[in-house]
Design a protein around this motif. Structure first.
Motif, PDB file in Angstrom:
ATOM      1  N   ALA A  12       0.876 -10.474  18.997  1.00 54.93           N
ATOM      2  CA  ALA A  12      -0.244 -11.014  19.189  1.00 54.93           C
ATOM      3  C   ALA A  12      -0.795  -8.790  19.580  1.00 54.93           C
ATOM      4  O   ALA A  12       0.159  -8.396  20.068  1.00 54.93           O
ATOM      5  CB  ALA A  12      -0.753 -11.202  20.625  1.00 54.93           C
ATOM      6  N   ASP A  29      -1.760 -18.642  19.204  1.00 54.89           N
ATOM      7  CA  ASP A  29      -2.768 -17.677  19.553  1.00 54.89           C
ATOM      8  C   ASP A  29      -4.216 -18.457  20.766  1.00 54.89           C
ATOM      9  O   ASP A  29      -4.457 -17.147  20.788  1.00 54.89           O
ATOM     10  CB  ASP A  29      -4.194 -18.656  17.720  1.00 54.89           C
ATOM     11  CG  ASP A  29      -3.003 -17.587  16.466  1.00 54.89           C
ATOM     12  OD1 ASP A  29      -2.490 -16.752  16.533  1.00 54.89           O
ATOM     13  OD2 ASP A  29      -3.803 -18.710  15.548  1.00 54.89           O
ATOM     14  N   TYR A  57      -2.574 -15.817  23.217  1.00 51.92           N
ATOM     15  CA  TYR A  57      -2.947 -14.607  23.185  1.00 51.92           C
ATOM     16  C   TYR A  57      -4.033 -13.961  23.483  1.00 51.92           C
ATOM     17  O   TYR A  57      -4.896 -13.347  23.891  1.00 51.92           O
ATOM     18  CB  TYR A  57      -2.514 -13.740  22.040  1.00 51.92           C
ATOM     19  CG  TYR A  57      -1.231 -13.585  22.480  1.00 51.92           C
ATOM     20  CD1 TYR A  57      -0.333 -13.768  23.047  1.00 51.92           C
ATOM     21  CD2 TYR A  57      -0.219 -14.484  21.248  1.00 51.92           C
ATOM     22  CE1 TYR A  57       1.371 -13.149  23.935  1.00 51.92           C
ATOM     23  CE2 TYR A  57       1.145 -14.076  21.891  1.00 51.92           C
ATOM     24  CZ  TYR A  57       2.183 -13.818  22.739  1.00 51.92           C
ATOM     25  OH  TYR A  57       3.507 -14.037  23.042  1.00 51.92           O
ATOM     26  N   GLU A  58      -5.754 -15.155  22.691  1.00 53.81           N
ATOM     27  CA  GLU A  58      -7.043 -14.954  22.921  1.00 53.81           C
ATOM     28  C   GLU A  58      -7.682 -15.136  24.325  1.00 53.81           C
ATOM     29  O   GLU A  58      -8.554 -13.876  24.172  1.00 53.81           O
ATOM     30  CB  GLU A  58      -7.780 -15.306  22.185  1.00 53.81           C
ATOM     31  CG  GLU A  58      -6.907 -15.327  20.318  1.00 53.81           C
ATOM     32  CD  GLU A  58      -7.298 -16.511  19.245  1.00 53.81           C
ATOM     33  OE1 GLU A  58      -7.804 -17.853  19.886  1.00 53.81           O
ATOM     34  OE2 GLU A  58      -6.831 -16.847  18.013  1.00 53.81           O
ATOM     35  N   ALA A 103      -6.370 -10.373  22.995  1.00 48.99           N
ATOM     36  CA  ALA A 103      -5.397 -10.199  21.969  1.00 48.99           C
ATOM     37  C   ALA A 103      -6.351  -9.760  20.653  1.00 48.99           C
ATOM     38  O   ALA A 103      -7.886 -10.105  21.132  1.00 48.99           O
ATOM     39  CB  ALA A 103      -4.362 -10.967  21.518  1.00 48.99           C
ATOM     40  N   THR A 127      -3.729 -11.864  15.632  1.00 54.43           N
ATOM     41  CA  THR A 127      -2.011 -12.010  16.273  1.00 54.43           C
ATOM     42  C   THR A 127      -1.603 -12.296  14.445  1.00 54.43           C
ATOM     43  O   THR A 127      -2.555 -12.374  13.718  1.00 54.43           O
ATOM     44  CB  THR A 127      -2.347 -13.463  16.525  1.00 54.43           C
ATOM     45  OG1 THR A 127      -3.103 -14.706  15.865  1.00 54.43           O
ATOM     46  CG2 THR A 127      -2.406 -13.470  17.608  1.00 54.43           C
TER      47      THR A 127
END
Length: 527
Positions: A315, A438, A441-442, A446, A449
């Motif tokens: 990420a 995902d 991290y989002e 982020a 990714t």
């Protein structure tokens, strides 16, 4: 007794337990047996590298440590396309891949020993319940964790959190995960068992110069040598296990570094060369009594190869993360390591922090790719966080290790071919892992990714699997061959199924248990 090249006494041939391989299984077995006064000979194909020998450079260290003998990969899995001559990223040296491992030490769960019972029939999967349970292995897990010094276990403190872990853990918390921590790991947070605390140096996939990370090269092999009962023979490539007229294993033939052939007589033989080299050796040991390979009356030798369902997610953020600082694998999320078929697959998986250096990231992030998307990942290196998905893959009879008679190794012996096709369950699990990573991290900002396909395998499992019935596998619940007296298998190839957890702790626990069994039977004159 005479002495070997390391100045250690050489046991008499007729007294020796011969162990092929010195990694998690073979190295542990050698220490446990020699500590009980049982002479052992360990044949290790690679050199004896010491901590001061390790190269502080990713590619130089890879070429120094990795098993680079001729091998081939076949099947539809992407590794066969990207790395056709490197199906596995493992070590050829004393200590085996324990010198390369990340250090993660989760235990298998109770249901993972009984997958046929819990998962039912899954089309294309050769599922089988183990002939042992978690209760059988639990006391040996305790002993393995104490030997390794696993953090979070038996009063051992946790490793400190690095930035890569903080990003990972904050994301886990934000999406509702509960079971995340900086371990358990086999790297010391404080001095323990003669090893120092971690200096958070990272990149010890290339060997740990500080010795804070456990390996059999650091602990078991030196202690076994101190007993005077171990004859360690580095750069000794086993090429055949032989048996007597009654079919009992009685010796190992091996080549020294100059290609000279030797015969080491054996009281018993324990093969611990990993899930590629162990079946290869047994297949090369075919005889008139065993025309399809030693210990292969079931036809299962080399089959049911597993490598874990894996993939990585990197990420990118708008601020520095510096994932390379601190331990390479610095934490685990365990929430998805459960049996819950509502997700679209059987079995579970872990997410574990991961960091690669710029050179390895360039090689593995998307092999064969180029252009702006590829360079965007590399340009963001300073601002990147990374994790690895590792989960249970389905055993399949067609996933197997065979002899490639068209390709020879440096000794003129047939190279192993590793054939692997993903099972639909594996694919569904990997895609689920990508999507959850995902989200993690989002949730912490982020800006992008990248999903990295599986690397060459570090977790090589199956191929000599345990089974209650001889027709279903290669070895019994103690790792002893069903059809060859005096022959044991002592590595991850005995795993009936792979579970979700990193395998090293389980290999060590099985080896401790096996050593106890061998010592007991030798003492009673039953071996």
């Amino acid at each position: 007794m005479s002495e070997n090249s390391l100045g250690q006494p050489i046991p008499h041939d007729e007294e020796a337990v011969v162990i092929v391989g010195s990694g998690a299984g073979g190295g542990t077995l050698a220490y446990e047996l020699t500590a009980k006064g049982i002479p052992c000979v360990v044949l290790e194909a690679g050199p004896y590298l010491k901590p001061e020998d390790y190269e502080n450079d990713e590619w130089a260290a890879f070429n120094q440590m990795a098993w680079l003998d001729n091998r081939t990969a076949s099947g539809s899995f992407r590794v066969a396309r990207d790395f056709p001559n490197l199906p596995a990223w493992i070590v050829k040296a004393v200590g085996g891949s324990t010198t390369h491992w990340s250090g993660a030490t989760p235990r298998f769960r109770a249901y993972e020993f009984q997958t046929r019972t819990y998962y039912g029939e899954i089309e294309g999967a050769n599922l089988l319940d183990w002939p042992i349970t978690l209760d059988d292995l639990a006391p040996y897990y305790d002993r393995a964790e104490i030997a390794i010094g696993s953090t979070h276990r038996h009063g051992r403190p946790a490793l400190p959190a690095n930035n890569n872990y903080k990003v990972f853990a904050n994301g886990a918390e934000k999406i509702g995960y509960r079971f995340y921590a900086t371990g358990p790991y086999g790297t010391n947070a404080e001095p323990y068992d003669g090893r120092p605390a971690s200096v958070q140096d990272g990149f010890n996939f290339q060997g740990d110069k500080s010795t804070a990370k456990w390996s059999t090269a650091v602990r078991e092999i030196p202690r076994a040598l101190e007993t005077g009962k171990l004859d360690l023979r580095p750069e000794s490539q086993a090429v055949q296990v032989t048996h007597d007229a009654q079919g009992r294993a009685n010796a190992v033939l091996y080549l020294d570094k100059d290609g000279n052939l030797h015969r080491q007589a054996a009281r018993i033989v324990c093969v611990a060369g990993n899930s590629i080299e162990s079946p290869r050796l047994l297949l090369m040991s075919a005889s008139a009594l065993h025309p399809d390979g030693l210990a292969n009356s079931s036809g299962q030798l080399g089959r049911n190869y597993m490598r874990h369902t894996t993939g990585s997610v990197y990420a990118r953020f708008d601020r520095p993360v510096r994932m390379y600082r601190g331990e390479t694998m610095a934490g685990i999320v365990a929430d998805e390591a459960r049996q819950d078929t509502s997700r679209g697959f059987a079995g579970g998986y872990y997410m574990e922090t991961l960091s690669l250096g710029p050179a390895f990231l360039a090689a593995f992030v998307d092999p064969g790719s180029w252009g702006p998307g590829y360079t965007e990942v590399l340009d963001a290196y300073e601002n990147t966080a990374g994790l690895w998905i590792v989960g249970e893959d389905m055993p399949q009879e067609t996933n197997r290790v065979t002899l490639n008679t068209a390709l020879k190794d440096q000794w003129g012996l047939p190279a192993p071919d590793v054939h692997f096709d993903d099972h639909p369950n594996d694919v569904a699990m990997r895609e689920h892992g990508y999507s959850r990573a995902d989200l993690m991290y989002e949730a912490v900002g982020a800006v992008g990714t990248h999903h990295t396909p599986p690397y060459p395998a570090t977790h090589n499992l199956g191929t000599c699997r345990m089974s209650a019935r001889p027709e279903d596998g290669v070895v019994d619940k103690w790792g002893q061959a069903h059809d060859v007296p005096g022959l044991f298998v002592s590595d991850g190839s005995v795993m009936t199924t792979g579970a979700a957890a990193n395998p090293t702790l389980t290999i060590v626990a099985l080896a401790i248990r096996q050593a106890e069994r061998i010592a007991d039977q030798l003492g009673k004159g039953e071996l």
